[in-house]
Write a protein that holds these residues in place. Structure first.
Motif, PDB file in Angstrom:
ATOM      1  N   ASP A 203       0.856  -1.193   0.000  1.00 49.32           N
ATOM      2  CA  ASP A 203       0.000   0.000   0.000  1.00 49.32           C
ATOM      3  C   ASP A 203       0.887   1.237   0.000  1.00 49.32           C
ATOM      4  O   ASP A 203       1.574   1.516   0.971  1.00 49.32           O
ATOM      5  CB  ASP A 203      -0.908  -0.003   1.225  1.00 49.32           C
ATOM      6  N   GLU A 204       0.850   1.980  -1.104  1.00 50.93           N
ATOM      7  CA  GLU A 204       1.704   3.151  -1.226  1.00 50.93           C
ATOM      8  C   GLU A 204       0.973   4.443  -0.861  1.00 50.93           C
ATOM      9  O   GLU A 204       1.555   5.522  -0.897  1.00 50.93           O
ATOM     10  CB  GLU A 204       2.248   3.253  -2.649  1.00 50.93           C
ATOM     11  N   GLU A 205      -0.312   4.355  -0.534  1.00 51.60           N
ATOM     12  CA  GLU A 205      -1.099   5.553  -0.275  1.00 51.60           C
ATOM     13  C   GLU A 205      -1.277   5.842   1.215  1.00 51.60           C
ATOM     14  O   GLU A 205      -1.814   6.874   1.584  1.00 51.60           O
ATOM     15  CB  GLU A 205      -2.488   5.404  -0.920  1.00 51.60           C
ATOM     16  N   VAL A 206      -0.855   4.922   2.055  1.00 59.46           N
ATOM     17  CA  VAL A 206      -1.082   5.088   3.485  1.00 59.46           C
ATOM     18  C   VAL A 206      -0.206   6.207   4.060  1.00 59.46           C
ATOM     19  O   VAL A 206       0.934   6.410   3.634  1.00 59.46           O
ATOM     20  CB  VAL A 206      -0.804   3.758   4.227  1.00 59.46           C
ATOM     21  N   THR A 207      -0.779   6.944   4.997  1.00 62.19           N
ATOM     22  CA  THR A 207      -0.044   7.978   5.735  1.00 62.19           C
ATOM     23  C   THR A 207      -0.042   7.592   7.214  1.00 62.19           C
ATOM     24  O   THR A 207      -1.107   7.349   7.800  1.00 62.19           O
ATOM     25  CB  THR A 207      -0.691   9.358   5.562  1.00 62.19           C
ATOM     26  N   VAL A 208       1.117   7.523   7.786  1.00 68.40           N
ATOM     27  CA  VAL A 208       1.248   7.115   9.183  1.00 68.40           C
ATOM     28  C   VAL A 208       1.811   8.278   9.993  1.00 68.40           C
ATOM     29  O   VAL A 208       2.844   8.857   9.645  1.00 68.40           O
ATOM     30  CB  VAL A 208       2.188   5.889   9.324  1.00 68.40           C
ATOM     31  N   GLU A 238      -9.182   8.502  14.680  1.00 67.79           N
ATOM     32  CA  GLU A 238      -9.059   7.052  14.760  1.00 67.79           C
ATOM     33  C   GLU A 238      -7.616   6.707  15.159  1.00 67.79           C
ATOM     34  O   GLU A 238      -6.760   6.433  14.316  1.00 67.79           O
ATOM     35  CB  GLU A 238      -9.422   6.412  13.417  1.00 67.79           C
ATOM     36  N   VAL A 239      -7.380   6.769  16.454  1.00 64.73           N
ATOM     37  CA  VAL A 239      -6.020   6.609  16.983  1.00 64.73           C
ATOM     38  C   VAL A 239      -5.836   5.214  17.556  1.00 64.73           C
ATOM     39  O   VAL A 239      -6.710   4.692  18.258  1.00 64.73           O
ATOM     40  CB  VAL A 239      -5.741   7.668  18.080  1.00 64.73           C
ATOM     41  N   ILE A 240      -4.703   4.628  17.245  1.00 61.40           N
ATOM     42  CA  ILE A 240      -4.311   3.359  17.868  1.00 61.40           C
ATOM     43  C   ILE A 240      -3.298   3.679  18.962  1.00 61.40           C
ATOM     44  O   ILE A 240      -2.235   4.232  18.698  1.00 61.40           O
ATOM     45  CB  ILE A 240      -3.682   2.398  16.837  1.00 61.40           C
ATOM     46  N   SER A 241      -3.631   3.356  20.193  1.00 60.02           N
ATOM     47  CA  SER A 241      -2.760   3.664  21.326  1.00 60.02           C
ATOM     48  C   SER A 241      -1.999   2.419  21.762  1.00 60.02           C
ATOM     49  O   SER A 241      -2.525   1.306  21.748  1.00 60.02           O
ATOM     50  CB  SER A 241      -3.593   4.195  22.498  1.00 60.02           C
ATOM     51  N   PHE A 280      11.853   0.690   8.568  1.00 57.54           N
ATOM     52  CA  PHE A 280      11.006  -0.136   7.713  1.00 57.54           C
ATOM     53  C   PHE A 280      10.256   0.730   6.698  1.00 57.54           C
ATOM     54  O   PHE A 280      10.076   0.340   5.547  1.00 57.54           O
ATOM     55  CB  PHE A 280      10.015  -0.930   8.559  1.00 57.54           C
ATOM     56  N   PHE A 281       9.811   1.892   7.123  1.00 61.78           N
ATOM     57  CA  PHE A 281       9.134   2.801   6.204  1.00 61.78           C
ATOM     58  C   PHE A 281      10.111   3.318   5.154  1.00 61.78           C
ATOM     59  O   PHE A 281       9.764   3.453   3.970  1.00 61.78           O
ATOM     60  CB  PHE A 281       8.512   3.966   6.981  1.00 61.78           C
ATOM     61  N   ASN A 282      11.341   3.622   5.585  1.00 59.21           N
ATOM     62  CA  ASN A 282      12.346   4.080   4.625  1.00 59.21           C
ATOM     63  C   ASN A 282      12.655   3.000   3.598  1.00 59.21           C
ATOM     64  O   ASN A 282      12.871   3.291   2.418  1.00 59.21           O
ATOM     65  CB  ASN A 282      13.626   4.473   5.368  1.00 59.21           C
ATOM     66  N   THR A 288       9.849  10.037   5.066  1.00 57.17           N
ATOM     67  CA  THR A 288       9.709  10.120   6.522  1.00 57.17           C
ATOM     68  C   THR A 288      10.333  11.418   7.032  1.00 57.17           C
ATOM     69  O   THR A 288      11.327  11.912   6.489  1.00 57.17           O
ATOM     70  CB  THR A 288      10.406   8.933   7.218  1.00 57.17           C
ATOM     71  N   VAL A 289       9.735  11.947   8.052  1.00 53.09           N
ATOM     72  CA  VAL A 289      10.234  13.178   8.660  1.00 53.09           C
ATOM     73  C   VAL A 289      10.007  13.109  10.159  1.00 53.09           C
ATOM     74  O   VAL A 289       9.034  12.517  10.636  1.00 53.09           O
ATOM     75  CB  VAL A 289       9.515  14.417   8.069  1.00 53.09           C
ATOM     76  N   TRP A 290      10.933  13.698  10.913  1.00 52.94           N
ATOM     77  CA  TRP A 290      10.859  13.702  12.383  1.00 52.94           C
ATOM     78  C   TRP A 290      10.540  15.114  12.833  1.00 52.94           C
ATOM     79  O   TRP A 290      11.296  16.046  12.596  1.00 52.94           O
ATOM     80  CB  TRP A 290      12.189  13.229  12.957  1.00 52.94           C
ATOM     81  N   LEU A 291       9.411  15.298  13.503  1.00 50.53           N
ATOM     82  CA  LEU A 291       9.004  16.596  14.032  1.00 50.53           C
ATOM     83  C   LEU A 291       9.098  16.545  15.551  1.00 50.53           C
ATOM     84  O   LEU A 291       8.573  15.624  16.169  1.00 50.53           O
ATOM     85  CB  LEU A 291       7.572  16.928  13.604  1.00 50.53           C
ATOM     86  N   ALA A 292       9.750  17.547  16.136  1.00 53.76           N
ATOM     87  CA  ALA A 292       9.939  17.547  17.595  1.00 53.76           C
ATOM     88  C   ALA A 292       9.719  18.940  18.146  1.00 53.76           C
ATOM     89  O   ALA A 292       9.817  19.940  17.426  1.00 53.76           O
ATOM     90  CB  ALA A 292      11.339  17.050  17.952  1.00 53.76           C
ATOM     91  N   ASN A 293       9.423  19.006  19.428  1.00 56.10           N
ATOM     92  CA  ASN A 293       9.233  20.292  20.090  1.00 56.10           C
ATOM     93  C   ASN A 293      10.482  20.722  20.844  1.00 56.10           C
ATOM     94  O   ASN A 293      10.429  21.552  21.740  1.00 56.10           O
ATOM     95  CB  ASN A 293       8.043  20.242  21.044  1.00 56.10           C
TER      96      ASN A 293
END
Length: 305
Positions: A203-208, A238-241, A280-282, A288-293
């Motif tokens: 599946d190439e359309e999924v966004t995680v 729709e969150v998976i915890s 695995f995503f790479n 992929t991108v890493w966002l941090a505060n």
């Protein structure tokens, strides 16, 4: 020669008490005491650390030039640790050391205060006075036998499990914390095992979007049944915890590798030997991108995806 040796030992003792009272005691003054027995235990622990410190000072003072260099430096570092221990109850750990080395000058400067500057300058001036006294008033340049004996006794004390907490007390924690920090830096610089061989994605359309709540207890999230609605916006999605993912580490550059690998209570080593699941995503050509505060400090970006 005998009088010079006695003079040398008295000098070493006074120098030890200077460090022990001004700095080492800071590690014990913050310990709560409820009864006389507690006070005796604390006094005994302080005495053990001070005895080890006496052997260290005797070893350093055996040569006047070595003492002139190391004693003021030891005093300077110990005064900083003692001040923050007394004023903020903050002990030196690899986490604190990591933050101190990575913070910008402005952030570190915010911790400076007039009291800290005065305390450091006064004790440093006293250490210079000790160094000058050792050079000018104790004639013998080097005491070989006291140095050898002190080195053996110091090593012996540090090897005894019963007095292992010596390494956690001022000024010994300076060396041990730096060594532990260096070991961690060596570990994180090693190549990690890539587990993506043979992986396929259909599946190439999924966004995680993966949200990592570091320093957050899962049982304090409304998503996980907490009585307070602490995640009102996430609750609408729709969150998976994953409520059972945790790490025993308390700072970023140790906890993140544990959380993002297969590391668990049965095998901690995976946090230091494997790449994260983001790899695995790479491998499937996801962007992929890493966002941090927080700022991308060097100690946080080493983790290879």
């Amino acid at each position: 020669m005998k009088n010079a040796l006695i003079h040398f030992y008295i000098f070493s003792l006074i120098s030890t008490l200077f460090l022990g009272i001004c700095f080492t005691s800071a590690d014990f003054l913050t310990i709560p005491v409820e009864m006389g027995k507690d006070l005796l235990v604390i006094a005994f622990q302080w005495a053990v650390v001070t005895i080890a410190l006496f052997f260290l000072i005797t070893l350093l003072a055996a040569n006047k030039y070595i003492f002139a260099i190391t004693f003021p430096l030891l005093t300077f570092l110990s005064s900083l640790l003692a001040w923050f221990r007394l004023t903020m109850n903050s002990a030196l750990t690899p986490m604190i050391l990591d933050a101190a080395l990575e913070n910008d000058i402005r952030t570190s400067g915010d911790l400076c205060s007039p009291g800290l500057i005065i305390f450091v300058l006064v004790t440093f001036a006293l250490s210079i006075a000790f160094a000058i006294y050792r050079i000018k008033r104790i004639a013998t340049q080097t005491f070989v036998i006291p140095a050898c004996v002190s080195a053996l006794l110091l090593v012996g004390m540090l090897q005894i499990n019963a007095v292992k907490p010596i390494s956690e007390r001022i000024p010994f924690n300076i060396y041990y914390t730096f060594m532990k920090y260096w070991e961690e830096k060596q570990v994180i610089s090693e190549d990690r095992t890539d587990l993506t061989e043979g992986i396929q994605c259909c599946d190439e359309e999924v966004t995680v979007v993966f949200v990592l709540g570091e320093s957050l207890r899962p049982d304090h999230l409304g998503l996980n049944g907490y009585e307070r609605n602490t995640t009102p916006l996430l609750a609408k999605e729709e969150v998976i915890s994953f409520p059972y993912v945790y790490t025993e580490q308390t700072y970023t550059n140790r906890s993140v590798p544990h959380l993002l690998t297969r590391a668990d209570s049965t095998d901690y080593s995976r946090a230091y030997t494997e790449k994260s699941f983001v790899s695995f995503f790479n491998a499937c050509d996801f962007y992929t991108v890493w966002l941090a505060n927080q700022e991308a400090a060097d100690t946080y970006v080493y983790f290879k995806f």
